[in-house]
Motif scaffolding. Structure first.
Motif, PDB file in Angstrom:
ATOM      1  N   LEU A 149       0.828  -1.205   0.000  1.00  0.00           N
ATOM      2  CA  LEU A 149       0.000   0.000   0.000  1.00  0.00           C
ATOM      3  C   LEU A 149       0.864   1.259   0.000  1.00  0.00           C
ATOM      4  O   LEU A 149       0.487   2.272  -0.588  1.00  0.00           O
ATOM      5  N   ILE A 150       2.024   1.192   0.646  1.00  0.00           N
ATOM      6  CA  ILE A 150       2.939   2.329   0.609  1.00  0.00           C
ATOM      7  C   ILE A 150       3.345   2.620  -0.829  1.00  0.00           C
ATOM      8  O   ILE A 150       3.423   3.777  -1.244  1.00  0.00           O
ATOM      9  N   GLU A 156       2.601  12.197  -1.075  1.00  0.00           N
ATOM     10  CA  GLU A 156       2.089  11.478   0.098  1.00  0.00           C
ATOM     11  C   GLU A 156       3.212  10.722   0.796  1.00  0.00           C
ATOM     12  O   GLU A 156       3.269  10.689   2.028  1.00  0.00           O
ATOM     13  N   LEU A 157       4.103  10.140   0.018  1.00  0.00           N
ATOM     14  CA  LEU A 157       5.224   9.414   0.607  1.00  0.00           C
ATOM     15  C   LEU A 157       6.136  10.357   1.374  1.00  0.00           C
ATOM     16  O   LEU A 157       6.618  10.030   2.463  1.00  0.00           O
ATOM     17  N   ARG A 158       6.353  11.542   0.850  1.00  0.00           N
ATOM     18  CA  ARG A 158       7.198  12.518   1.531  1.00  0.00           C
ATOM     19  C   ARG A 158       6.545  12.960   2.846  1.00  0.00           C
ATOM     20  O   ARG A 158       7.217  13.085   3.876  1.00  0.00           O
ATOM     21  N   VAL A 159       5.232  13.178   2.819  1.00  0.00           N
ATOM     22  CA  VAL A 159       4.504  13.533   4.044  1.00  0.00           C
ATOM     23  C   VAL A 159       4.625  12.404   5.063  1.00  0.00           C
ATOM     24  O   VAL A 159       4.879  12.637   6.255  1.00  0.00           O
ATOM     25  N   LEU A 160       4.466  11.164   4.608  1.00  0.00           N
ATOM     26  CA  LEU A 160       4.555  10.012   5.508  1.00  0.00           C
ATOM     27  C   LEU A 160       5.912   9.933   6.182  1.00  0.00           C
ATOM     28  O   LEU A 160       6.017   9.663   7.384  1.00  0.00           O
ATOM     29  N   ILE A 161       6.983  10.175   5.428  1.00  0.00           N
ATOM     30  CA  ILE A 161       8.327  10.118   5.991  1.00  0.00           C
ATOM     31  C   ILE A 161       8.525  11.221   7.035  1.00  0.00           C
ATOM     32  O   ILE A 161       9.142  11.002   8.089  1.00  0.00           O
ATOM     33  N   LEU A 162       7.992  12.407   6.782  1.00  0.00           N
ATOM     34  CA  LEU A 162       8.116  13.494   7.756  1.00  0.00           C
ATOM     35  C   LEU A 162       7.311  13.193   9.013  1.00  0.00           C
ATOM     36  O   LEU A 162       7.723  13.537  10.130  1.00  0.00           O
ATOM     37  N   VAL A 163       6.154  12.551   8.851  1.00  0.00           N
ATOM     38  CA  VAL A 163       5.390  12.099  10.014  1.00  0.00           C
ATOM     39  C   VAL A 163       6.235  11.129  10.833  1.00  0.00           C
ATOM     40  O   VAL A 163       6.310  11.207  12.064  1.00  0.00           O
ATOM     41  N   ALA A 164       6.910  10.211  10.147  1.00  0.00           N
ATOM     42  CA  ALA A 164       7.741   9.213  10.826  1.00  0.00           C
ATOM     43  C   ALA A 164       8.919   9.853  11.549  1.00  0.00           C
ATOM     44  O   ALA A 164       9.412   9.300  12.531  1.00  0.00           O
ATOM     45  N   ARG A 165       9.371  11.012  11.062  1.00  0.00           N
ATOM     46  CA  ARG A 165      10.463  11.720  11.732  1.00  0.00           C
ATOM     47  C   ARG A 165       9.977  12.500  12.943  1.00  0.00           C
ATOM     48  O   ARG A 165      10.765  13.097  13.667  1.00  0.00           O
ATOM     49  N   GLY A 166       8.668  12.516  13.191  1.00  0.00           N
ATOM     50  CA  GLY A 166       8.130  13.161  14.377  1.00  0.00           C
ATOM     51  C   GLY A 166       7.732  14.599  14.180  1.00  0.00           C
ATOM     52  O   GLY A 166       7.466  15.302  15.159  1.00  0.00           O
ATOM     53  N   LEU A 167       7.652  15.070  12.929  1.00  0.00           N
ATOM     54  CA  LEU A 167       7.288  16.461  12.689  1.00  0.00           C
ATOM     55  C   LEU A 167       5.787  16.664  12.872  1.00  0.00           C
ATOM     56  O   LEU A 167       4.984  15.777  12.553  1.00  0.00           O
ATOM     57  N   SER A 168       5.402  17.833  13.365  1.00  0.00           N
ATOM     58  CA  SER A 168       3.994  18.186  13.498  1.00  0.00           C
ATOM     59  C   SER A 168       3.442  18.590  12.139  1.00  0.00           C
ATOM     60  O   SER A 168       4.191  18.799  11.177  1.00  0.00           O
ATOM     61  N   ASN A 169       2.127  18.739  12.054  1.00  0.00           N
ATOM     62  CA  ASN A 169       1.513  19.178  10.796  1.00  0.00           C
ATOM     63  C   ASN A 169       2.039  20.545  10.373  1.00  0.00           C
ATOM     64  O   ASN A 169       2.262  20.795   9.188  1.00  0.00           O
ATOM     65  N   PRO A 203      11.789  10.894  -1.264  1.00  0.00           N
ATOM     66  CA  PRO A 203      11.089   9.631  -1.043  1.00  0.00           C
ATOM     67  C   PRO A 203      11.881   8.460  -1.577  1.00  0.00           C
ATOM     68  O   PRO A 203      12.508   8.535  -2.618  1.00  0.00           O
ATOM     69  N   ARG A 204      11.825   7.356  -0.827  1.00  0.00           N
ATOM     70  CA  ARG A 204      12.432   6.117  -1.283  1.00  0.00           C
ATOM     71  C   ARG A 204      11.383   5.016  -1.178  1.00  0.00           C
ATOM     72  O   ARG A 204      10.747   4.866  -0.144  1.00  0.00           O
ATOM     73  N   ARG A 205      11.194   4.290  -2.230  1.00  0.00           N
ATOM     74  CA  ARG A 205      10.182   3.237  -2.243  1.00  0.00           C
ATOM     75  C   ARG A 205      10.630   2.050  -1.389  1.00  0.00           C
ATOM     76  O   ARG A 205      11.828   1.855  -1.147  1.00  0.00           O
TER      77      ARG A 205
END
Length: 242
Positions: free
Chosen positions: A161-162, A169-182, A237-239
Motif C-alpha cells: 500500500l505504501i 504522500e510518501l514525503r509527508v509520511l516520511i516526515l510524520v515518521a520523523r516526528g514532525l507536526s503538521n 522519497p524512497r520506495r
C-alpha cells in the motif's frame, strides 16, 4: 477557544506545578484534577475536558487503564477528550500500553513549561504530540518485538500500500515518521497546515493505521527512514525495498 484541561497525577505538588504552568496561558484552563485513575475516569465523565494530562504510574488504577476506560466508555455525544500521557520513559511498557489504549501524545515529566503548553494545544487539535526523540525510542522498542505484536503497524499488503502512495504522500509520511507536526510539515513542503492534516488523515486511512506512531514504525520497517542530516530539508522519497 480556551482548551479545558484535566490534570491527573498522584502527587499533589506535581498537580499544583502543572496547574500553575497551564493557568498562566490565556488559551488554556485547568477545570479539575484527580489523584488516581478512578478519580480521573469520574472527573473526565463529569467535567468533559478537551485534554486529560495523565500520569501513567499511580496507585490503584493506572493511567493506562483510566485512558482506556475514558475513551472506550465515553457516554456523551461530543467526542471524548484527548489524552496526553506524562512519562519518565523509565517504564516503556506503560507508554506502549497507553498508545494501544488510545493516548494521543507523550511528554517527559521534566519537559520545559512551554513544551507542556505546546503539547496540550497540539493534542487538543487532534494531532499526535510525539517529539522526534520519543518517536525514535518507541520505534526502537517496537521493532525489537516479534512481528505482529504491535497492533496496526504491520500486516499483509501494508508495504504494498505504501508503494501506491503518490510521491508527495510518501514525503509527508516520511516526515510524520520523523516526528514532525503538521505545522512543521507544512513549512517544509510549502503546504497549508489544513492541507497537511487532510493528507495525513488520508494516508493513515489508506494504510489502515490508527495513529502516527504506527506510521513511523511502518516507515522504519519498510526501510524508508533516511538518516537526518539537516533539520528542515525534506527527505527524498524512497520506495520500499523488495
Amino acid at each position: 477557544m480556551t482548551v479545558r484541561v484535566l490534570l491527573v497525577d498522584d502527587q499533589e505538588m506535581v498537580r499544583a506545578a502543572l496547574r500553575a504552568v497551564i493557568d498562566r496561558r490565556d488559551d488554556l484552563c485547568v477545570v479539575g484534577d484527580a489523584a488516581d485513575g478512578e478519580q480521573a475516569v469520574a472527573a473526565a465523565l463529569r467535567l468533559r475536558p478537551d485534554v486529560v494530562v495523565m500520569d501513567v504510574r499511580m496507585p490503584g488504577m493506572t493511567g493506562v487503564e483510566a485512558t482506556r476506560r475514558i475513551l472506550d466508555g465515553w457516554p456523551h455525544p461530543d467526542p471524548p477528550p484527548r489524552v496526553l500521557v506524562l512519562t519518565t520513559f523509565d517504564l516503556d511498557e506503560y507508554v506502549h500500553a497507553a498508545l494501544r489504549a488510545g493516548a494521543g501524545g507523550f511528554l517527559l515529566k521534566n519537559s520545559p513549561p512551554d513544551q507542556l503548553a505546546h503539547a496540550i494545544r497540539v493534542v487538543a487539535e487532534g494531532e499526535a504530540m510525539l517529539a522526534p526523540s520519543v518517536t525514535h525510542r518507541l520505534i526502537s522498542t517496537f521493532t525489537a518485538l516479534p512481528l505482529g505484536l504491535v497492533p496496526g503497524a504491520s500486516g499483509p499488503g501494508r508495504h504494498e500500500l505504501i508503494d501506491a502512495l503518490t510521491e508527495r504522500e510518501l514525503r509527508v509520511l516520511i516526515l510524520v515518521a520523523r516526528g514532525l507536526s503538521n505545522l512543521q510539515i507544512a513549512d517544509a513542503l510549502g503546504l497549508t497546515q489544513a492541507n497537511v492534516k487532510s493528507r495525513v488523515n488520508r494516508i493513515l486511512t489508506r494504510l489502515g493505521l490508527d495513529n502516527r506512531v504506527q506510521a513511523a514504525i511502518l516507515v522504519h520497517e519498510a526501510g524508508l527512514l533516511p538518516p537526518v542530516h539537516g533539520r528542515d530539508e525534506p527527505p527524498e522519497p524512497r520506495r520500499p525495498r523488495p
